[in-house]
Design an enzyme around this catalytic site. Structure first.
Site, PDB file in Angstrom:
ATOM      1  N   ASP A 198       3.211   2.013   9.884  1.00 16.18           N
ATOM      2  CA  ASP A 198       3.453   2.589  11.199  1.00 16.18           C
ATOM      3  C   ASP A 198       2.446   2.048  12.209  1.00 16.18           C
ATOM      4  OD1 ASP A 198       4.902   4.901  12.616  1.00 16.18           O
ATOM      5  OD2 ASP A 198       2.790   5.370  13.029  1.00 16.18           O
ATOM      6  N   GLU A 243      -3.200  -7.578  -5.392  1.00 15.85           N
ATOM      7  CA  GLU A 243      -3.686  -7.225  -6.742  1.00 15.85           C
ATOM      8  C   GLU A 243      -2.531  -6.794  -7.631  1.00 15.85           C
ATOM      9  OE1 GLU A 243      -6.735  -4.216  -6.991  1.00 15.85           O
ATOM     10  OE2 GLU A 243      -7.653  -4.972  -5.155  1.00 15.85           O
TER      11      GLU A 243
END
Ligand code: NOJ
Ligand code: CA
Length: 533
Positions: free
Chosen positions: A199, A252
């Site tokens: 957002d 990751e």
């Protein structure tokens, strides 16, 4: 494929309005799980859920008071896990909405921060002294009206809120804030979400010198927000460093993605979309409001797509025509059509032919229109404040319609939080399932055509110089070329197209070398025929 998102079609679910399961008039996670078959049957790749986290709901969940729990209105973490499992079984990825630029004023971080200038969270929000005459520290306005600063008597300071007073902005210049937010996102990655919609991604940082924004010479419209160039309250260069931290986190994990919402307009939005997606160490994709406004011309769509491509030749974008913040496109662009169904099908064909990924907003596969509401039915703060000049966002947030014969069109057994009205119920899923020519069947056919056509999914894009109202471009991939053409008007158009062959479920006809495009007609042509008018 780890880059599954590059051509993904993402279906946005607005949880309050998708399906109510427990009969309180508000949509919930169990309701979503129950209705996922409909989404999977469309042939999309992923869902994006507007916020479902603990929230006082002042901005309908875009005011989060606990980033790692589910609001009881929507269910529990177990309901969330069950929904993710069902989505994955159906082959749908799950993207959640991270609203990290600001929290709710009821978030414990803010409750602590506002107590004093010396508490452990004192620097977690953007606090500033008043000017000597008591006025706010800068001229920055709030997107939802009035100044972006609110007075806190306990600290005798102002705090920044780019949106509602109940949505204080976090201080991204303070490293522990960044670390805490990254931890909350790790929580969801570990839980198995496939990505994040970020957002207001360009609002994270403010100018720490607190300089005033300069005026915007092109200001118009009823909102004070448009009166400034927002070079100090957002769009700060410091943001890139944090975007890189976000990317390092998602990298990751296997095959996760982020799509950032750039809250700005015009060429600034195009520039920021490019800046945030360039290279491979920032965001995977961005979207802006450039295709969510009134403009419906070939020139406009071309300018936006070419602008982003020039700014970030390796970057990827995500396009949408409707979402929970803007009037639905079938209504918004209604003046350019004789028939709403034709416009809805053309819009689907166009959006699904653009390069990059796509977000569809729940109900657009039904050609859903904006709901007309009266003041007493409104819930959206800017509309409540500035009605009738500002109509607000409730009209695009009314419930999904499943079955016209069921109470509240099958959304809920109770009175829904926003009403289901007759024009919307008439477009219910069950009604459209029954018709071969419905907007719903048009969406399914277009999605299947895109899926089966590598050039539409991954092809390089080159626009053709045809006069308005014709939008035409080619997509090339691995020896395949597809030419896409759209008549963006209610007047039939005739195009000379020697040696062309129609492919896919278009809305056009060929007679000899002449391609006839009716009002809101469209066609996909095999190869690269010469097109002239
Ligand atoms: C953008 C969201 O899409 C909108 O619904 C919300 O009000 C603002 N960000 C503030 O979070
Ligand atoms: Ca409910």
């Amino acid at each position: 494929m780890t880059e599954w998102w590059r051509d993904a079609v993402i279906y946005q679910i607005y949880p309050r309005s998708f399906q109510d399961d427990n009969g309180d008039g508000i949509g919930d996670l169990r309701g979503i799980t129950r209705r996922l078959d409909h989404v999977a049957a469309l042939g999309v790749d992923a869902i994006w859920l507007s916020p479902i986290f603990t929230s006082p709901m002042k901005d309908m969940g875009y005011d989060v008071s606990d980033y790692t729990d589910i609001d009881p209105l929507f269910g529990t973490l177990a309901d969330f896990d069950a929904m993710v499992a069902r989505a994955h079984d159906l082959g749908l990825k799950v993207i959640i909405d991270q609203v990290i630029s600001h929290t709710s004023d009821k978030h414990p971080w803010f409750e602590e921060s506002r107590q004093s200038r010396s508490n452990p969270k004192a620097d977690w929000y953007v606090w500033a002294d008043p000017n000597p005459d008591g006025t706010p520290p800068t001229n920055w306005p709030s997107v939802f009206g009035g100044p972006a600063w609110e007075w806190e008597p306990r600290r005798r300071q102002y705090y920044l809120h780019n949106f509602l007073i109940q949505q204080p902005d976090l201080n991204f210049h303070h490293r522990p804030v960044q670390d805490a937010l990254l931890d909350t996102m790790r929580f969801w990655l570990d839980r198995g979400v496939d990505g994040f919609r970020l957002d207001t991604v360009n609002y994270y940082f403010h100018d720490d010198k607190l300089r005033d924004n300069p005026p915007n010479p092109d200001a118009d419209g009823p909102e004070t927000y448009g009166y400034q160039q927002h070079i100090h309250s957002k769009n700060r260069p410091e943001n890139i460093g944090f975007l890189k931290r976000l990317r390092a986190l998602t990298d990751e994990y296997d095959a996760r993605m982020m799509v950032g919402e750039v809250g700005d307009g015009g060429d600034t939005a195009i520039r920021i979309m490019a800046e945030y997606t360039e290279g491979s160490d920032r965001l995977h994709m961005c979207y802006s409001f450039e295709m969510l406004g009134p403009a419906f011309t070939a020139r406009h769509f071309r300018h936006v797509i070419e602008g982003v491509q020039k700014g970030a030749p390796d970057g990827h974008s995500c396009w949408s025509f409707s979402n929970h913040d803007v009037p639905r496109h079938v209504t918004r662009w209604g003046d350019h059509a004789l028939n709403r169904d034709d416009l809805a099908k053309q819009a689907a064909a166009m959006l699904l032919s653009f390069p990059g990924s796509v977000c569809l907003y729940q109900g657009e596969e039904l050609g859903q229109t904006e709901t007309e509401l009266v003041y007493a039915e409104l819930t959206d703060p800017p509309a409540l404040r500035f009605w009738p000049e500002v109509k607000g966002r409730d009209g695009c947030r009314t419930p999904m319609v499943w079955d016209a014969d069921a109470p509240n069109a099958g959304f809920s057994s109770a009175k829904p939080w926003l009403p289901v009205k007759e024009p919307q119920a008439a477009r219910a899923v069950a009604t459209q399932e029954a018709g071969n020519d419905s907007v719903l069947s048009g969406y399914r056919a277009t999605l299947a055509h895109r899926k089966a056509t590598p050039a539409l999914r991954w092809g390089a894009t080159r626009f053709l110089d045809l006069p308005e109202p014709l939008l035409a471009f080619r997509r090339d991939h691995d020896g395949q070329t597809v030419t896409c053409i759209f008549n963006l008007s209610k007047t039939p158009a005739v195009v000379q197209a020697a040696g062309c062959t129609l492919i896919g479920p278009g809305h056009a006809s060929l007679s000899g070398d002449v391609l006839n495009l009716p009002a809101n007609g469209f066609a996909w042509l095999d190869g690269a025929p010469d097109l002239t008018v």
